[in-house]
Design a protein around this motif. Structure first.
Motif, PDB file in Angstrom:
ATOM      1  N   ALA A   8      15.558 -12.283  16.716  1.00  0.00           N
ATOM      2  CA  ALA A   8      15.305 -12.762  18.075  1.00  0.00           C
ATOM      3  C   ALA A   8      14.196 -11.936  18.735  1.00  0.00           C
ATOM      4  O   ALA A   8      13.317 -12.484  19.404  1.00  0.00           O
ATOM      5  CB  ALA A   8      16.589 -12.711  18.903  1.00  0.00           C
ATOM      6  N   ASP A   9      14.234 -10.623  18.529  1.00  0.00           N
ATOM      7  CA  ASP A   9      13.186  -9.750  19.059  1.00  0.00           C
ATOM      8  C   ASP A   9      11.841 -10.106  18.443  1.00  0.00           C
ATOM      9  O   ASP A   9      10.823 -10.201  19.142  1.00  0.00           O
ATOM     10  CB  ASP A   9      13.538  -8.286  18.789  1.00  0.00           C
ATOM     11  CG  ASP A   9      12.521  -7.305  19.350  1.00  0.00           C
ATOM     12  OD1 ASP A   9      11.990  -7.553  20.452  1.00  0.00           O
ATOM     13  OD2 ASP A   9      12.262  -6.284  18.685  1.00  0.00           O
ATOM     14  N   ARG A  46      19.707 -10.164  16.034  1.00  0.00           N
ATOM     15  CA  ARG A  46      19.015  -9.578  17.184  1.00  0.00           C
ATOM     16  C   ARG A  46      17.605  -9.133  16.825  1.00  0.00           C
ATOM     17  O   ARG A  46      16.675  -9.247  17.632  1.00  0.00           O
ATOM     18  CB  ARG A  46      19.834  -8.417  17.744  1.00  0.00           C
ATOM     19  CG  ARG A  46      21.082  -8.903  18.457  1.00  0.00           C
ATOM     20  CD  ARG A  46      21.961  -7.779  18.929  1.00  0.00           C
ATOM     21  NE  ARG A  46      23.050  -8.277  19.760  1.00  0.00           N
ATOM     22  CZ  ARG A  46      24.118  -7.585  20.088  1.00  0.00           C
ATOM     23  NH1 ARG A  46      24.259  -6.318  19.660  1.00  0.00           N
ATOM     24  NH2 ARG A  46      25.055  -8.113  20.847  1.00  0.00           N
ATOM     25  N   GLY A  93      16.992  -4.794  16.028  1.00  0.00           N
ATOM     26  CA  GLY A  93      18.249  -5.243  16.586  1.00  0.00           C
ATOM     27  C   GLY A  93      19.336  -4.229  16.298  1.00  0.00           C
ATOM     28  O   GLY A  93      19.327  -3.580  15.252  1.00  0.00           O
TER      29      GLY A  93
END
Length: 88
Positions: A62-63, A59, A37
């Motif tokens: 989330a990835d 991020r 991220g």
């Protein structure tokens, strides 16, 4: 039933108003996924490093979550020989 432990280690570094986070998932018994991220400081904003760290880490996670869903879908398809529908 025996508990399983998976761990996620997040590494954060900064370079020239950019923050990069790497979330590394280690599965017990082997297997690893890595999510990344990025966050950048808007030149108009006050520099608050914690905010960049949090955004980049979010991020990266989330990835990582997206990759884990993709791996799961692939595993289901290999096991059942039919397309998976993880939205059901």
């Amino acid at each position: 039933m025996q508990d399983k432990r998976w761990s996620v280690n997040i590494t954060i570094d900064e370079h020239e108003n950019r923050t990069r986070a790497e979330a590394r998932l280690q599965k017990e018994g082997g297997g690893e996924l890595v999510g990344t991220g990025l966050a950048r400081l808007n030149p108009k904003d006050t520099d608050v490093p914690q905010i960049g760290d949090e955004l980049a880490a979010a991020r990266a996670l989330a990835d990582l979550a997206h990759q884990l869903i993709e791996v799961t879908a692939s595993d289901i398809e290999q096991s059942t020989k039919t397309p998976s529908d993880l939205n059901a």
